[in-house]
Design a protein around this motif. Structure first.
Motif, PDB file in Angstrom:
ATOM      1  N   ILE A  58      30.362  60.974 -62.337  1.00 19.32           N
ATOM      2  CA  ILE A  58      31.024  60.097 -62.984  1.00 19.32           C
ATOM      3  C   ILE A  58      29.717  59.051 -63.759  1.00 19.32           C
ATOM      4  O   ILE A  58      29.814  58.717 -64.898  1.00 19.32           O
ATOM      5  N   GLU A  59      28.827  59.136 -62.925  1.00 23.83           N
ATOM      6  CA  GLU A  59      27.494  58.831 -63.522  1.00 23.83           C
ATOM      7  C   GLU A  59      26.986  58.990 -64.578  1.00 23.83           C
ATOM      8  O   GLU A  59      26.188  58.489 -65.513  1.00 23.83           O
ATOM      9  N   GLN A  60      27.205  60.437 -64.686  1.00 23.94           N
ATOM     10  CA  GLN A  60      26.656  61.201 -65.896  1.00 23.94           C
ATOM     11  C   GLN A  60      27.653  61.557 -67.162  1.00 23.94           C
ATOM     12  O   GLN A  60      27.434  61.804 -68.017  1.00 23.94           O
ATOM     13  N   PRO A 109      34.493  62.870 -67.462  1.00 26.62           N
ATOM     14  CA  PRO A 109      35.862  62.267 -67.680  1.00 26.62           C
ATOM     15  C   PRO A 109      36.439  61.927 -66.435  1.00 26.62           C
ATOM     16  O   PRO A 109      36.443  62.859 -65.664  1.00 26.62           O
ATOM     17  N   ALA A 110      36.815  60.789 -66.255  1.00 24.25           N
ATOM     18  CA  ALA A 110      37.650  60.388 -65.004  1.00 24.25           C
ATOM     19  C   ALA A 110      38.196  58.955 -65.207  1.00 24.25           C
ATOM     20  O   ALA A 110      37.610  58.026 -65.982  1.00 24.25           O
ATOM     21  N   ASP A 111      39.378  58.991 -64.936  1.00 29.92           N
ATOM     22  CA  ASP A 111      40.240  57.606 -64.931  1.00 29.92           C
ATOM     23  C   ASP A 111      40.181  56.586 -63.676  1.00 29.92           C
ATOM     24  O   ASP A 111      40.135  55.454 -63.577  1.00 29.92           O
ATOM     25  N   LEU A 132      28.564  52.907 -57.565  1.00 30.49           N
ATOM     26  CA  LEU A 132      29.272  53.087 -58.824  1.00 30.49           C
ATOM     27  C   LEU A 132      29.696  51.375 -59.364  1.00 30.49           C
ATOM     28  O   LEU A 132      29.406  51.200 -60.617  1.00 30.49           O
ATOM     29  N   GLU A 133      29.909  50.730 -58.532  1.00 29.62           N
ATOM     30  CA  GLU A 133      30.356  49.272 -58.754  1.00 29.62           C
ATOM     31  C   GLU A 133      28.862  48.491 -59.144  1.00 29.62           C
ATOM     32  O   GLU A 133      28.901  47.732 -59.942  1.00 29.62           O
ATOM     33  N   GLN A 134      27.643  48.901 -58.516  1.00 30.75           N
ATOM     34  CA  GLN A 134      26.482  48.187 -59.001  1.00 30.75           C
ATOM     35  C   GLN A 134      25.936  48.433 -60.243  1.00 30.75           C
ATOM     36  O   GLN A 134      25.268  47.832 -60.935  1.00 30.75           O
ATOM     37  N   LYS A 135      26.462  49.881 -60.809  1.00 37.91           N
ATOM     38  CA  LYS A 135      26.019  50.099 -62.052  1.00 37.91           C
ATOM     39  C   LYS A 135      27.145  49.954 -63.150  1.00 37.91           C
ATOM     40  O   LYS A 135      27.211  50.141 -64.121  1.00 37.91           O
TER      41      LYS A 135
END
Length: 268
Positions: free
Chosen positions: A83-85, A88-90, A103-106
């Protein structure tokens, strides 16, 4: 009238007749029905959710046929990196909070959507006919050669296992015996095939296998509470549909399905 003239007149009449039939055909009522537009949601989820989410996918398709769910399973840490890269993801459902927090921190999540979805228990499993392992302490015996856990850096179940075994003063003794796996599904497979004598997996994984037995439940006091956080990905193009599905997963009907697969509901 000459023969040639009759033929010409007949041909003209035939053409006009066919044209009339064709024009009449265009007045027939249309039978085509407008197709319902389908919205696709990509769900990246921890490997331990495979069976439960596959069942929920079918249930949701009956309830909301205009939404197509595509499920992608893997180690939570691997999915986080994807996901960081920009993969595709919802919607992301992790087996550990560390990956979700990263992920939240980014700023890669719709923060207000984040919720702890379900819980689980960590258990020690051995092959169905295994008589060597009857307790956690048996893992330290010389006749037990190999024990599998998920790689702690990327697999939440492995992280919980490391935390528990450290607190129970067994980590150092067992370290030479560890066979690290990419996710809990692989840990379970190692035990099922006899490649290792025992492994630490979630209760939901053990419940779904006929080839292993639960030796003991790891004391909950030896590790942090197990929770599966879920959140909508900020880059989604289907925010409303993703939020609706996440809301469904929190419903009583969906939670019953999770419980059937060995998960635990969390106190609201």
């Amino acid at each position: 009238m000459k023969k040639g003239s009759w033929l010409l007149l007949f041909s003209l009449l035939l053409i006009l007749s066919l044209a009339g039939c064709s024009a009449g055909g265009t007045n027939q009522p249309a039978t085509n029905v407008a197709k319902v537009e389908t919205t696709e949601i990509m769900v990246s989820a921890a490997a331990s959710l495979n069976d439960a989410l596959t069942d929920l996918q079918k249930a949701y398709a009956e309830k909301t046929p205009e939404v197509k769910l595509t499920l992608v399973f893997g180690a939570s840490g691997t999915l986080q990196q994807q996901i960081e890269q920009g993969a595709p993801a919802d919607l992301f459902i992790s087996a550990g909070k560390t990956q979700m927090d990263a992920l939240e921190q980014k700023n890669l999540l719709v923060k207000e959507s984040k919720v702890d979805l379900v819980g689980n228990e960590l258990v020690l499993v051995a092959g169905k006919d295994n008589t060597k392992v009857t307790s956690l302490e048996d893992l330290t015996k010389a006749e037990v050669d190999k024990v599998s856990i998920g790689t702690p850096e990327s697999v939440p179940a492995g992280k919980y296992a490391q935390e528990s075994l450290t607190n129970l003063k067994l980590w150092d003794a067992l370290k030479p015996k560890f066979v690290l796996a990419k996710d809990v599904t692989q840990v379970l497979n190692y035990v099922e095939t006899g490649n290792v004598e025992a492994g630490l997996v979630y209760q939901s994984d053990a419940q779904g296998s006929t080839k292993v037995k639960v030796v003991t439940v790891i004391p909950a006091s030896s590790h942090k509470p197990i929770a599966y956080p879920a959140a909508v990905i900020a880059a989604t193009k289907n925010k409303q549909a993703s939020e609706d599905f996440l809301k469904y997963l929190q419903s009583s009907d969906a939670q019953k399905i999770f419980v059937n697969y060995g998960f635990k509901t969390l106190a609201k």
